[in-house]
Design a protein around this motif. Structure first.
Motif, PDB file in Angstrom:
ATOM      1  N   MET A 199      35.892  36.459  41.110  1.00 18.24           N
ATOM      2  CA  MET A 199      34.997  36.099  42.106  1.00 18.24           C
ATOM      3  C   MET A 199      35.551  34.845  42.656  1.00 18.24           C
ATOM      4  O   MET A 199      35.541  34.719  43.906  1.00 18.24           O
ATOM      5  N   ASP A 200      36.069  33.974  42.067  1.00 20.48           N
ATOM      6  CA  ASP A 200      36.679  32.899  42.509  1.00 20.48           C
ATOM      7  C   ASP A 200      37.579  32.833  43.445  1.00 20.48           C
ATOM      8  O   ASP A 200      37.780  32.575  44.646  1.00 20.48           O
ATOM      9  N   ARG A 201      38.709  33.818  43.039  1.00 22.20           N
ATOM     10  CA  ARG A 201      39.778  34.170  43.869  1.00 22.20           C
ATOM     11  C   ARG A 201      39.539  35.228  44.792  1.00 22.20           C
ATOM     12  O   ARG A 201      40.008  34.951  46.102  1.00 22.20           O
ATOM     13  N   ASP A 202      38.789  36.104  44.636  1.00 23.05           N
ATOM     14  CA  ASP A 202      38.617  37.184  45.627  1.00 23.05           C
ATOM     15  C   ASP A 202      37.281  37.449  46.178  1.00 23.05           C
ATOM     16  O   ASP A 202      36.729  38.449  46.557  1.00 23.05           O
ATOM     17  N   TYR A 203      36.798  36.222  46.606  1.00 24.93           N
ATOM     18  CA  TYR A 203      35.244  36.092  46.975  1.00 24.93           C
ATOM     19  C   TYR A 203      35.025  36.836  48.123  1.00 24.93           C
ATOM     20  O   TYR A 203      33.956  37.408  48.349  1.00 24.93           O
ATOM     21  N   ALA A 204      36.057  36.842  49.095  1.00 30.06           N
ATOM     22  CA  ALA A 204      35.903  37.772  50.144  1.00 30.06           C
ATOM     23  C   ALA A 204      35.914  39.303  50.469  1.00 30.06           C
ATOM     24  O   ALA A 204      35.882  39.998  51.138  1.00 30.06           O
ATOM     25  N   GLU A 205      36.392  39.728  49.086  1.00 27.84           N
ATOM     26  CA  GLU A 205      36.703  41.111  48.832  1.00 27.84           C
ATOM     27  C   GLU A 205      35.244  41.693  48.492  1.00 27.84           C
ATOM     28  O   GLU A 205      34.264  41.063  48.059  1.00 27.84           O
ATOM     29  N   PRO A 206      35.207  43.256  48.743  1.00 34.17           N
ATOM     30  CA  PRO A 206      33.819  43.617  48.364  1.00 34.17           C
ATOM     31  C   PRO A 206      33.480  43.817  46.965  1.00 34.17           C
ATOM     32  O   PRO A 206      34.104  44.858  46.428  1.00 34.17           O
ATOM     33  N   LEU A 207      32.850  42.935  46.219  1.00 38.05           N
ATOM     34  CA  LEU A 207      32.888  42.963  44.784  1.00 38.05           C
ATOM     35  C   LEU A 207      31.546  43.301  44.465  1.00 38.05           C
ATOM     36  O   LEU A 207      30.394  42.930  44.991  1.00 38.05           O
ATOM     37  N   ASP A 208      31.193  44.041  43.505  1.00 39.81           N
ATOM     38  CA  ASP A 208      29.918  44.295  42.939  1.00 39.81           C
ATOM     39  C   ASP A 208      29.877  44.409  41.488  1.00 39.81           C
ATOM     40  O   ASP A 208      30.888  44.078  40.835  1.00 39.81           O
ATOM     41  N   VAL A 209      28.765  44.482  40.793  1.00 38.82           N
ATOM     42  CA  VAL A 209      28.518  44.495  39.468  1.00 38.82           C
ATOM     43  C   VAL A 209      29.396  45.277  38.648  1.00 38.82           C
ATOM     44  O   VAL A 209      30.099  44.920  37.670  1.00 38.82           O
ATOM     45  N   THR A 210      29.446  46.656  39.213  1.00 40.90           N
ATOM     46  CA  THR A 210      30.493  47.630  38.501  1.00 40.90           C
ATOM     47  C   THR A 210      31.718  47.107  38.490  1.00 40.90           C
ATOM     48  O   THR A 210      32.530  47.512  37.346  1.00 40.90           O
ATOM     49  N   ALA A 211      32.183  46.817  39.761  1.00 41.70           N
ATOM     50  CA  ALA A 211      33.519  46.337  39.540  1.00 41.70           C
ATOM     51  C   ALA A 211      33.893  45.085  38.793  1.00 41.70           C
ATOM     52  O   ALA A 211      35.130  45.370  38.124  1.00 41.70           O
ATOM     53  N   LEU A 212      33.175  44.247  38.934  1.00 39.62           N
ATOM     54  CA  LEU A 212      33.443  43.004  38.027  1.00 39.62           C
ATOM     55  C   LEU A 212      33.237  43.406  36.483  1.00 39.62           C
ATOM     56  O   LEU A 212      34.015  42.986  35.680  1.00 39.62           O
ATOM     57  N   ALA A 213      32.345  44.268  36.152  1.00 36.64           N
ATOM     58  CA  ALA A 213      32.171  44.808  34.909  1.00 36.64           C
ATOM     59  C   ALA A 213      33.355  45.611  34.316  1.00 36.64           C
ATOM     60  O   ALA A 213      33.723  45.266  33.050  1.00 36.64           O
ATOM     61  N   GLN A 214      33.984  45.980  35.227  1.00 36.27           N
ATOM     62  CA  GLN A 214      35.325  46.640  34.669  1.00 36.27           C
ATOM     63  C   GLN A 214      36.359  45.928  34.436  1.00 36.27           C
ATOM     64  O   GLN A 214      36.943  45.916  33.647  1.00 36.27           O
ATOM     65  N   VAL A 215      36.390  44.611  35.063  1.00 32.46           N
ATOM     66  CA  VAL A 215      37.282  43.553  34.876  1.00 32.46           C
ATOM     67  C   VAL A 215      37.118  42.949  33.542  1.00 32.46           C
ATOM     68  O   VAL A 215      37.932  42.797  32.843  1.00 32.46           O
ATOM     69  N   ALA A 216      35.804  42.967  33.240  1.00 31.67           N
ATOM     70  CA  ALA A 216      35.529  42.227  31.993  1.00 31.67           C
ATOM     71  C   ALA A 216      35.447  43.173  30.885  1.00 31.67           C
ATOM     72  O   ALA A 216      34.828  42.950  29.627  1.00 31.67           O
ATOM     73  N   LEU A 217      35.686  44.488  31.066  1.00 31.89           N
ATOM     74  CA  LEU A 217      35.656  45.829  30.135  1.00 31.89           C
ATOM     75  C   LEU A 217      34.007  45.688  29.463  1.00 31.89           C
ATOM     76  O   LEU A 217      34.261  45.904  28.053  1.00 31.89           O
ATOM     77  N   MET A 218      33.273  45.765  30.313  1.00 29.70           N
ATOM     78  CA  MET A 218      31.945  45.903  29.825  1.00 29.70           C
ATOM     79  C   MET A 218      31.115  46.837  30.677  1.00 29.70           C
ATOM     80  O   MET A 218      31.583  46.900  31.696  1.00 29.70           O
ATOM     81  N   SER A 219      29.821  47.553  30.148  1.00 31.00           N
ATOM     82  CA  SER A 219      28.973  48.146  30.942  1.00 31.00           C
ATOM     83  C   SER A 219      28.525  47.044  31.757  1.00 31.00           C
ATOM     84  O   SER A 219      28.283  45.826  31.852  1.00 31.00           O
ATOM     85  N   PRO A 220      27.975  47.759  33.211  1.00 29.08           N
ATOM     86  CA  PRO A 220      27.584  46.815  34.033  1.00 29.08           C
ATOM     87  C   PRO A 220      26.189  45.845  33.479  1.00 29.08           C
ATOM     88  O   PRO A 220      25.940  44.775  33.764  1.00 29.08           O
ATOM     89  N   GLY A 221      25.342  46.625  32.780  1.00 29.71           N
ATOM     90  CA  GLY A 221      24.269  46.092  32.282  1.00 29.71           C
ATOM     91  C   GLY A 221      24.703  44.982  31.442  1.00 29.71           C
ATOM     92  O   GLY A 221      24.022  43.743  31.281  1.00 29.71           O
ATOM     93  N   HIS A 222      25.460  45.453  30.250  1.00 33.39           N
ATOM     94  CA  HIS A 222      25.991  44.165  29.339  1.00 33.39           C
ATOM     95  C   HIS A 222      26.577  43.025  30.039  1.00 33.39           C
ATOM     96  O   HIS A 222      26.363  41.780  29.919  1.00 33.39           O
ATOM     97  N   PHE A 223      27.391  43.286  31.097  1.00 31.64           N
ATOM     98  CA  PHE A 223      28.258  42.444  31.922  1.00 31.64           C
ATOM     99  C   PHE A 223      27.047  41.480  32.447  1.00 31.64           C
ATOM    100  O   PHE A 223      27.468  40.329  32.433  1.00 31.64           O
ATOM    101  N   SER A 224      26.301  41.854  33.040  1.00 34.12           N
ATOM    102  CA  SER A 224      24.985  41.128  34.022  1.00 34.12           C
ATOM    103  C   SER A 224      24.425  40.041  32.985  1.00 34.12           C
ATOM    104  O   SER A 224      24.099  38.821  33.024  1.00 34.12           O
ATOM    105  N   ARG A 225      23.760  40.679  31.721  1.00 35.03           N
ATOM    106  CA  ARG A 225      23.236  39.777  30.753  1.00 35.03           C
ATOM    107  C   ARG A 225      23.867  38.748  30.049  1.00 35.03           C
ATOM    108  O   ARG A 225      23.675  37.877  30.091  1.00 35.03           O
ATOM    109  N   SER A 226      25.410  39.350  29.991  1.00 36.54           N
ATOM    110  CA  SER A 226      26.321  38.272  29.193  1.00 36.54           C
ATOM    111  C   SER A 226      26.615  37.274  30.117  1.00 36.54           C
ATOM    112  O   SER A 226      26.874  36.209  29.681  1.00 36.54           O
TER     113      SER A 226
END
Length: 142
Positions: A19-46
């Motif tokens: 997020m810090d590096r690619d803030y201008a890219e279209p990032l959503d929770v699903t894409a970020l959760a994939q980076v973290a190797l987590m489900s979207p719900g678990h990623f958001s809570r964590s």
């Protein structure tokens, strides 16, 4: 701290770094959760448990932080800045900017920013970082 918790923190940091590096890219929770190797719900809570705010809120703070720097330069319109930092709606960008900074993007762009002229950029960044109204200090530092 358990090994799994440490591993989760490492993966959360990887997503936060994205997020810090690619803030201008279209990032959503699903894409970020994939980076973290987590489900979207678990990623958001964590993420919220680790950093005290939602991934979306963190990303928007980064975008507004960068928007402030672009607006201080004064060579781009508010609309150009909005799209340059990855926002797709001028209305949402303006609302969030006003919420975090305490004034509209146009008013922020129009005001004088000469007071930071001789201060190193790393220090200016710390003192101009947007602060959510509910955060410690409760008002924007800018």
């Amino acid at each position: 701290m358990k090994r799994q918790e440490l591993d989760d923190l490492v993966r959360l940091r990887r997503a936060r770094d994205r997020m810090d590096r690619d803030y201008a890219e279209p990032l959503d929770v699903t894409a970020l959760a994939q980076v973290a190797l987590m489900s979207p719900g678990h990623f958001s809570r964590s993420f919220r448990a680790a950093y005290g705010e939602t991934p979306y809120s963190y990303l928007m703070t980064r975008r507004i932080e960068r928007a402030k720097a672009l607006l201080r330069r004064g060579d781009l319109t508010v609309t150009e800045v909005c799209f340059a930092v990855g926002c797709t709606s001028l209305g949402s960008f303006s609302s969030r900017f006003t919420e975090l900074v305490g004034q509209t993007p146009s008013a922020y762009r129009a005001r004088s920013h000469d007071d930071a002229g001789g201060i190193p950029a790393c220090i200016v960044k710390i003192h101009t970082r947007p602060v959510r109204n509910g955060d410690a200090g409760s008002a924007s530092r800018s």
